[in-house]
Design a protein around this motif. Structure first.
Motif, PDB file in Angstrom:
ATOM      1  N   GLN A   1     -41.705 -12.233 -58.593  1.00  0.00           N
ATOM      2  CA  GLN A   1     -43.040 -12.305 -57.995  1.00  0.00           C
ATOM      3  C   GLN A   1     -42.963 -12.352 -56.474  1.00  0.00           C
ATOM      4  N   GLY A   2     -42.059 -13.205 -55.958  1.00  0.00           N
ATOM      5  CA  GLY A   2     -41.892 -13.290 -54.508  1.00  0.00           C
ATOM      6  C   GLY A   2     -41.408 -11.989 -53.916  1.00  0.00           C
ATOM      7  N   GLY A   3     -40.473 -11.334 -54.607  1.00  0.00           N
ATOM      8  CA  GLY A   3     -39.944 -10.066 -54.124  1.00  0.00           C
ATOM      9  C   GLY A   3     -41.008  -8.985 -54.044  1.00  0.00           C
ATOM     10  N   MET A   4     -41.843  -8.897 -55.059  1.00  0.00           N
ATOM     11  CA  MET A   4     -42.917  -7.901 -55.063  1.00  0.00           C
ATOM     12  C   MET A   4     -43.897  -8.154 -53.923  1.00  0.00           C
ATOM     13  N   LEU A   5     -44.202  -9.443 -53.680  1.00  0.00           N
ATOM     14  CA  LEU A   5     -45.136  -9.781 -52.599  1.00  0.00           C
ATOM     15  C   LEU A   5     -44.562  -9.392 -51.245  1.00  0.00           C
ATOM     16  N   TRP A   6     -43.307  -9.779 -50.981  1.00  0.00           N
ATOM     17  CA  TRP A   6     -42.670  -9.427 -49.706  1.00  0.00           C
ATOM     18  C   TRP A   6     -42.563  -7.911 -49.541  1.00  0.00           C
ATOM     19  N   LEU A   7     -42.225  -7.224 -50.628  1.00  0.00           N
ATOM     20  CA  LEU A   7     -42.100  -5.766 -50.574  1.00  0.00           C
ATOM     21  C   LEU A   7     -43.442  -5.121 -50.251  1.00  0.00           C
ATOM     22  N   ALA A   8     -44.515  -5.590 -50.883  1.00  0.00           N
ATOM     23  CA  ALA A   8     -45.846  -5.021 -50.639  1.00  0.00           C
ATOM     24  C   ALA A   8     -46.286  -5.251 -49.193  1.00  0.00           C
ATOM     25  N   VAL A   9     -46.046  -6.460 -48.679  1.00  0.00           N
ATOM     26  CA  VAL A   9     -46.421  -6.757 -47.292  1.00  0.00           C
ATOM     27  C   VAL A   9     -45.628  -5.879 -46.325  1.00  0.00           C
ATOM     28  N   GLY A  10     -44.339  -5.734 -46.579  1.00  0.00           N
ATOM     29  CA  GLY A  10     -43.504  -4.917 -45.693  1.00  0.00           C
ATOM     30  C   GLY A  10     -43.912  -3.457 -45.680  1.00  0.00           C
ATOM     31  N   VAL A  11     -44.172  -2.893 -46.860  1.00  0.00           N
ATOM     32  CA  VAL A  11     -44.593  -1.487 -46.948  1.00  0.00           C
ATOM     33  C   VAL A  11     -45.948  -1.298 -46.273  1.00  0.00           C
ATOM     34  N   ALA A  12     -46.869  -2.225 -46.497  1.00  0.00           N
ATOM     35  CA  ALA A  12     -48.196  -2.118 -45.868  1.00  0.00           C
ATOM     36  C   ALA A  12     -48.075  -2.185 -44.349  1.00  0.00           C
ATOM     37  N   ALA A  13     -47.242  -3.084 -43.847  1.00  0.00           N
ATOM     38  CA  ALA A  13     -47.046  -3.195 -42.399  1.00  0.00           C
ATOM     39  C   ALA A  13     -46.443  -1.922 -41.821  1.00  0.00           C
ATOM     40  N   SER A  14     -45.493  -1.340 -42.523  1.00  0.00           N
ATOM     41  CA  SER A  14     -44.877  -0.091 -42.056  1.00  0.00           C
ATOM     42  C   SER A  14     -45.901   1.039 -41.999  1.00  0.00           C
ATOM     43  N   LEU A  15     -46.773   1.099 -43.001  1.00  0.00           N
ATOM     44  CA  LEU A  15     -47.822   2.131 -43.001  1.00  0.00           C
ATOM     45  C   LEU A  15     -48.780   1.951 -41.832  1.00  0.00           C
ATOM     46  N   VAL A  16     -49.158   0.706 -41.561  1.00  0.00           N
ATOM     47  CA  VAL A  16     -50.052   0.437 -40.428  1.00  0.00           C
ATOM     48  C   VAL A  16     -49.390   0.844 -39.117  1.00  0.00           C
ATOM     49  N   ILE A  17     -48.119   0.500 -38.971  1.00  0.00           N
ATOM     50  CA  ILE A  17     -47.383   0.862 -37.747  1.00  0.00           C
ATOM     51  C   ILE A  17     -47.341   2.380 -37.588  1.00  0.00           C
ATOM     52  N   TYR A  18     -47.075   3.078 -38.689  1.00  0.00           N
ATOM     53  CA  TYR A  18     -46.985   4.536 -38.640  1.00  0.00           C
ATOM     54  C   TYR A  18     -48.348   5.168 -38.350  1.00  0.00           C
ATOM     55  N   MET A  19     -49.389   4.706 -39.023  1.00  0.00           N
ATOM     56  CA  MET A  19     -50.715   5.321 -38.884  1.00  0.00           C
ATOM     57  C   MET A  19     -51.355   5.031 -37.527  1.00  0.00           C
ATOM     58  N   THR A  20     -50.988   3.929 -36.914  1.00  0.00           N
ATOM     59  CA  THR A  20     -51.547   3.593 -35.601  1.00  0.00           C
ATOM     60  C   THR A  20     -50.662   4.087 -34.463  1.00  0.00           C
ATOM     61  N   ALA A  21     -49.572   4.781 -34.816  1.00  0.00           N
ATOM     62  CA  ALA A  21     -48.637   5.308 -33.806  1.00  0.00           C
ATOM     63  C   ALA A  21     -48.109   4.198 -32.897  1.00  0.00           C
ATOM     64  N   ALA A  22     -47.928   2.993 -33.462  1.00  0.00           N
ATOM     65  CA  ALA A  22     -47.350   1.888 -32.708  1.00  0.00           C
ATOM     66  C   ALA A  22     -45.862   2.141 -32.502  1.00  0.00           C
ATOM     67  N   SER A  23     -45.246   1.342 -31.670  1.00  0.00           N
ATOM     68  CA  SER A  23     -43.833   1.538 -31.336  1.00  0.00           C
ATOM     69  C   SER A  23     -42.960   1.512 -32.585  1.00  0.00           C
ATOM     70  N   TYR A  24     -42.001   2.433 -32.623  1.00  0.00           N
ATOM     71  CA  TYR A  24     -41.057   2.494 -33.734  1.00  0.00           C
ATOM     72  C   TYR A  24     -40.267   1.191 -33.866  1.00  0.00           C
ATOM     73  N   ARG A  25     -40.177   0.422 -32.784  1.00  0.00           N
ATOM     74  CA  ARG A  25     -39.381  -0.813 -32.816  1.00  0.00           C
ATOM     75  C   ARG A  25     -39.961  -1.827 -33.785  1.00  0.00           C
ATOM     76  N   LEU A  26     -41.271  -1.759 -34.005  1.00  0.00           N
ATOM     77  CA  LEU A  26     -41.901  -2.715 -34.912  1.00  0.00           C
ATOM     78  C   LEU A  26     -41.474  -2.481 -36.360  1.00  0.00           C
ATOM     79  N   HIS A  27     -40.937  -1.280 -36.627  1.00  0.00           N
ATOM     80  CA  HIS A  27     -40.441  -1.013 -37.980  1.00  0.00           C
ATOM     81  C   HIS A  27     -39.243  -1.901 -38.310  1.00  0.00           C
ATOM     82  N   ILE A  28     -38.570  -2.422 -37.292  1.00  0.00           N
ATOM     83  CA  ILE A  28     -37.460  -3.345 -37.541  1.00  0.00           C
ATOM     84  C   ILE A  28     -37.981  -4.599 -38.244  1.00  0.00           C
TER      85      ILE A  28
END
Length: 506
Positions: free
Chosen positions: A244-271
């Motif tokens: 359960q914890g793994g799925m939650l962390w994975l979902a948050v991480g993927v969502a954050a990566s999508l937001v970073i990509y769609m907003t053209a924010a710095s690639y460094r935030l993908h770290i």
């Protein structure tokens, strides 16, 4: 003999000398890597992200080495094999680093060099817990800090010493690292090897059987051990909980990566988002292994220990986050801030820039000299005044010192500013480990010292991915504001210390 005996002053002295050598090399890295990066063409906003190698290697290496050293017993002992081989690797890295021909080779060498330091450094923290009774641990960690101060103060000023005492060239053609830096690294590599070998061959470790006997004889330690053993029963962290914890962390991480990509924010935030994804995947892997009954693997034990850390460790995690965020900012921005803000130099090949860079090294030397005096104060009064109160005071002084770089315009007066940081540095290097070692059973000392490193490296990763952007976007690349951020973070760490429980010294 059932009680762990107090060691003599000279026995503690010998077991801590090796840490002086490791910190000698580490301080050469801290004081000169930004200078090397700038010399090889790095821009101000790239420096912090290039430094990400250091915390990332620590995040991976330290818990693994801690786990392995808890389970190691060889002819050299439990922790000493890691001192021995880590010192050899560290020396080789110090010899190679200043000869890096390009920026990306230098960045790669930082990964290798920092990993080598971590192999040798991590077991030293557990070493004090292994060898000393609780009442001597403040002294042991303060002694380590004392030696850190001596070694690091010389290492930080070594390029300046090379130039002013030995006439070694302090300037070079554009893109070429000056001889003063190169010879400083060579000296550091040899000194590191000698110091670590001194500890390896003058200190005898207790056997696993002796440590078990000491632990059983101490009622408090025995209760801690029982509690930890119960807490690590696999049924307390069931596979479903990890899933359960793994799925939650994975979902948050993927969502954050999508937001970073769609907003053209710095690639460094993908770290950062990538780190969240990796932790989610890690917990899913642990869940799968537990379902198969594979509970003895390193990845399962380390993850469970992380989730079941003692309360004191959780409280210290907040203090560590803001303390090390501040220290990483200081390491990244002191040289570019002093050279630009106080010396008015932007060209890394110019004489005035290299004069300013050498002065930044001298300031780091001052910080470490003050660390020596502060370590003595901590050793004498930690048990009477209270470790928590001393830590809060020292962090406050450090925060004031870092923020004052913006106010103090005379480079000579910066010795006062950096001297105040020395008080914080002495506390950061000793008191959290003293508090933690009093709350952890001996058979988990290495792994918890390694996991504790998470709260050192994660803030550095956050700083490396965000500070460069903040300084670049909000303050037109003026590195001095990185030090202002550092000061504020250190003050927050001081306030967070109020929430930390303090075990009584025996």
């Amino acid at each position: 003999m059932t009680q762990k005996p107090a060691l003599s002053f000279w026995q503690i002295w010998n077991m801590c000398i090796g840490f002086m050598g490791i910190q000698f090399g580490f301080e050469l890295q801290v004081s000169n890597v930004s200078r090397i990066f700038q010399t090889l063409g790095a821009n101000i906003d790239e420096i912090a992200i290039l430094w990400v190698a250091a915390p990332l290697t620590g995040l991976i290496v330290q818990p693994i080495i801690g786990y392995m050293s808890d389970k190691t017993w060889t002819r050299l002992g439990r922790r000493r094999p890691y001192f021995f081989y880590g010192a050899i690797l560290s020396t080789l890295a110090l010899l190679i680093m200043p000869n890096s021909p390009t920026l990306w080779i230098a960045a790669g060498m930082l990964w290798i060099m920092d990993a080598s330091f971590n192999i040798a450094m991590e077991p030293f923290r557990a070493f004090v817990g292994d060898m000393l009774p609780n009442r001597q641990r403040s002294l042991g960690y303060a002694m380590q800090t004392f030696f850190i101060g001596i070694g690091a103060s010389v290492a930080a000023a070594l390029p300046w010493i090379m130039t002013n005492a030995f006439g070694v060239a302090n300037e070079a053609d554009p893109g070429i690292i000056p001889d003063s830096v190169i010879y400083a690294f060579y000296t550091g590599g040899i000194f590191l090897l000698i110091c670590v070998f001194w500890t390896v061959f003058t200190t005898k470790e207790y056997s696993p059987e002796e440590l078990d006997a000491f632990n059983k004889a101490d009622h408090a330690a025995s209760e801690t051990s029982k509690a930890q053993a119960a807490a690590h029963d696999e049924t307390l962290i069931a596979p479903a909980r990890h899933k359960q914890g793994g799925m939650l962390w994975l979902a948050v991480g993927v969502a954050a990566s999508l937001v970073i990509y769609m907003t053209a924010a710095s690639y460094r935030l993908h770290i950062l988002s990538g780190g969240v994804i990796v932790f989610g995947l890690l917990r899913l892997i642990v869940s799968a292994k537990k379902d198969k009954g594979q509970t003895a693997s390193a990845i399962v034990e380390i993850t469970d220990d992380l989730m079941l850390m003692p309360t004191v460790m959780k409280q210290l995690a907040v203090v560590q986050f803001f303390s090390w965020f501040a220290m990483f900012a200081m390491w990244s921005f002191t040289t570019p801030a002093v050279t630009a803000f106080h010396f008015g130099a932007m060209d890394p090949s110019s004489e005035i820039y290299n004069t300013g860079a050498n002065w930044a090294g001298v300031l780091n030397s001052v910080r470490n000299l003050v660390t020596i005096a502060a370590a003595i104060f901590i050793a004498l009064y930690a048990n009477t005044i209270g470790r928590r109160k001393i830590h809060m005071l020292n962090l406050t002084l450090g925060g004031i010192g870092l923020a004052s770089f913006y106010v103090v315009k005379d480079p000579d007066l910066l010795v006062i500013s950096m001297g105040l940081v020395g008080f914080a540095w002495a506390s950061i290097l000793s008191i959290p480990y003293s508090l933690l070692s009093s709350a952890v059973a001996h058979h988990k000392m290495g792994i918890y010292m390694g996991i504790f490193n998470f709260f050192i490296v994660i803030p550095q990763i956050v700083a490396s991915t965000t500070l460069g952007l903040l300084v670049s976007e909000l303050f037109a690349g003026q590195a001095i504001y990185g030090l202002v951020f550092a000061g504020g973070s250190m003050i927050i760490a001081a306030l967070a210390t109020l929430n930390v429980s303090e075990p009584e010294a025996e």
